[in-house]
Design a protein around this motif. Structure first.
Motif, PDB file in Angstrom:
ATOM      1  N   SER A  67       6.958  10.637   2.096  1.00  0.00           N
ATOM      2  CA  SER A  67       6.189   9.393   2.201  1.00  0.00           C
ATOM      3  C   SER A  67       6.713   8.505   3.327  1.00  0.00           C
ATOM      4  O   SER A  67       5.929   7.891   4.067  1.00  0.00           O
ATOM      5  CB  SER A  67       6.220   8.630   0.877  1.00  0.00           C
ATOM      6  N   LEU A  68       8.031   8.447   3.500  1.00  0.00           N
ATOM      7  CA  LEU A  68       8.603   7.604   4.551  1.00  0.00           C
ATOM      8  C   LEU A  68       8.287   8.144   5.942  1.00  0.00           C
ATOM      9  O   LEU A  68       7.921   7.383   6.855  1.00  0.00           O
ATOM     10  CB  LEU A  68      10.114   7.490   4.362  1.00  0.00           C
ATOM     11  N   VAL A  69       8.421   9.455   6.124  1.00  0.00           N
ATOM     12  CA  VAL A  69       8.083  10.054   7.419  1.00  0.00           C
ATOM     13  C   VAL A  69       6.607   9.823   7.738  1.00  0.00           C
ATOM     14  O   VAL A  69       6.240   9.478   8.874  1.00  0.00           O
ATOM     15  CB  VAL A  69       8.405  11.563   7.420  1.00  0.00           C
ATOM     16  N   ASP A 106       1.842   5.823  -0.392  1.00  0.00           N
ATOM     17  CA  ASP A 106       2.433   4.748  -1.189  1.00  0.00           C
ATOM     18  C   ASP A 106       2.617   5.169  -2.645  1.00  0.00           C
ATOM     19  O   ASP A 106       3.599   4.788  -3.294  1.00  0.00           O
ATOM     20  CB  ASP A 106       1.563   3.492  -1.113  1.00  0.00           C
ATOM     21  N   SER A 107       1.667   5.940  -3.180  1.00  0.00           N
ATOM     22  CA  SER A 107       1.824   6.456  -4.541  1.00  0.00           C
ATOM     23  C   SER A 107       3.085   7.302  -4.648  1.00  0.00           C
ATOM     24  O   SER A 107       3.865   7.172  -5.600  1.00  0.00           O
ATOM     25  CB  SER A 107       0.604   7.288  -4.945  1.00  0.00           C
ATOM     26  N   MET A 108       3.288   8.181  -3.690  1.00  0.00           N
ATOM     27  CA  MET A 108       4.495   9.009  -3.676  1.00  0.00           C
ATOM     28  C   MET A 108       5.753   8.148  -3.625  1.00  0.00           C
ATOM     29  O   MET A 108       6.725   8.385  -4.358  1.00  0.00           O
ATOM     30  CB  MET A 108       4.479   9.944  -2.466  1.00  0.00           C
ATOM     31  N   LEU A 109       5.729   7.152  -2.759  1.00  0.00           N
ATOM     32  CA  LEU A 109       6.903   6.312  -2.557  1.00  0.00           C
ATOM     33  C   LEU A 109       7.273   5.543  -3.819  1.00  0.00           C
ATOM     34  O   LEU A 109       8.423   5.594  -4.290  1.00  0.00           O
ATOM     35  CB  LEU A 109       6.648   5.342  -1.400  1.00  0.00           C
ATOM     36  N   PHE A 110       6.311   4.838  -4.397  1.00  0.00           N
ATOM     37  CA  PHE A 110       6.626   3.939  -5.503  1.00  0.00           C
ATOM     38  C   PHE A 110       6.847   4.682  -6.822  1.00  0.00           C
ATOM     39  O   PHE A 110       7.755   4.339  -7.588  1.00  0.00           O
ATOM     40  CB  PHE A 110       5.525   2.889  -5.650  1.00  0.00           C
TER      41      PHE A 110
END
Length: 409
Positions: free
Chosen positions: A298-300, A328-332
């Motif tokens: 997600s960050l990349v 964003d779903s993956m990140l949070f």
């Protein structure tokens, strides 16, 4: 193992405290896009500027940062329920200040009060983690995120209000609706049950409270594993690039890319729909295959796609906002699940407050410098710097964060 969503698993965790939070979140998540979709334009229409937008966001985050240690102390020693219920009512009434606002200073005051009421964040984080089975946390946090599916129509409704009543009138009507829904949500939260044994209450001086709060945080840091402290730092650092650009997407889209208010409302609607419909699949994936890989991906992805926004038209932005919703779903979801995995229950409220403290410090820095760079250097500059910081976040995560061998209860 299968990524297929199991309705029975979802029903099993929708009970007790988590069900009450679920119902209150439905109302709050429907309300939030009504007010924030055009929040930046609302500030500008009331005499503000990009720098003022950054300043308001920065000061709000500072208030959040300063209150979180106290929120964590209260959550762990005075209980989760009382602070959640009382501050939910204060948060509801803070909407009235936005309804009565005649200039951006009134918006600033309202933002400060609403930020103070979010002192309950560590308690919400802790009581949610307490109420979920450890092998269903990814699913639970993804469900909490998927609740936003009820807000899919909210940006379109906000666009309708702005189109028919203007930016100021439309946003104020949105805050009226928000007040009603937040008040009902606070009433629902009165049904929460405490999840820890609460110390008996006794009066305490302000100085003693401050000493206990910061002594408790230092004690939690001392007792926490290095993996917990590394996670707190990395997740807090991620807030820096996110808030350096987030408050200025709408301003850039309208005044540089030439999007209309209605087109912006369509983009936010698509973002919400994509984010929440993908949340369950993301949560299931995270429960089966771990938290770290989705975080890295997600960050990349955020870093690679952010520059595209600067030179997009409406058609390209449709695809971009759908992708951002999934990232964003993956990140949070993955970061929330990892927090629960590595944090001991007895320290969860205080560690949540420590995380929120540093997150909001980084968010405050990001918002302030984002507004300054946008207004005094160039509209492109906060987005370019955010891209660089997302890459740095990825490197930090890769070096410092590992999956826990044993997940906390």
């Amino acid at each position: 193992m299968s990524l297929t969503f199991n309705l029975r698993d979802a029903i099993q965790i929708l009970r007790g405290n988590f069900l009450i939070l679920f119902l209150s979140w439905i109302l709050m998540r429907f309300s939030d896009p009504l007010t924030y979709t055009y929040y930046s334009l609302f500030i500008i229409e009331l005499g503000g500027s990009p720098y003022v937008i950054g300043l308001i966001n920065s000061l709000s985050n500072i208030i959040l940062a300063l209150t979180q240690p106290f929120g964590g102390y209260i959550a762990d020693f005075r209980g989760r329920r009382k602070i959640i219920v009382s501050m939910s009512f204060l948060l509801a009434f803070s909407n009235i200040l936005f309804i009565l606002a005649t200039n951006w200073v009134h918006v600033l005051i309202g933002s400060i009060i609403s930020s103070f009421s979010l002192i309950y964040i560590p308690a919400i984080t802790a009581i949610t983690a307490d109420s979920l089975p450890q092998d269903k946390r990814g699913l639970g946090f993804s469900i909490s995120r998927m609740i936003g599916i009820f807000s899919v129509a909210s940006p379109a409704i906000a666009g309708f209000l702005v189109l028919n009543y203007g930016v100021v009138g439309g946003v104020k009507l949105a805050y009226m609706v928000s007040f009603i829904l937040y008040f009902i949500a606070a009433l629902i939260r009165c049904g929460l049950k405490e999840t820890i044994e609460v110390n008996s209450y006794s009066s305490i001086s302000a100085s003693k409270l401050m000493f206990d709060v910061f002594h408790g945080i230092i004690d939690s840091i001392r007792r926490s594993s290095s993996s917990v402290l590394k996670f707190v730092f990395v997740r807090a650092f991620i807030s820096l690039p996110m808030n350096m650009c987030f408050p200025f997407f709408l301003v850039y889209a309208k005044y540089v890319l030439g999007l209309s208010e209605i087109e912006w409302g369509i983009l936010i609607t698509l973002y919400h729909f994509s984010s929440f419909t993908s949340a369950l699949i993301v949560g299931r994936f995270i429960d089966l295959f771990g938290r770290r890989i989705p975080l890295l991906f997600s960050l990349v992805s955020q870093a690679v796609t952010l520059p595209i926004f600067l030179y997009s038209n409406f058609s390209i932005l449709i695809l971009l906002f759908i992708l951002w919703a999934i990232f964003d779903s993956m990140l949070f979801v993955s970061s929330d699940a990892m927090f629960a995995d590595i944090t001991p229950r007895v320290f969860r409220g205080r560690i949540a407050s420590l995380l929120s403290l540093f997150e909001n410090i980084f968010m405050s820095i990001g918002s302030f410098f984002g507004g300054y760079l946008y207004e005094y250097l160039s509209p492109h500059s906060p987005f370019i710097l955010s891209m660089i910081l997302f890459f740095i976040s990825t490197v930090l995560l890769h070096i410092l964060i590992r999956e826990p061998e044993v997940r906390e209860i």
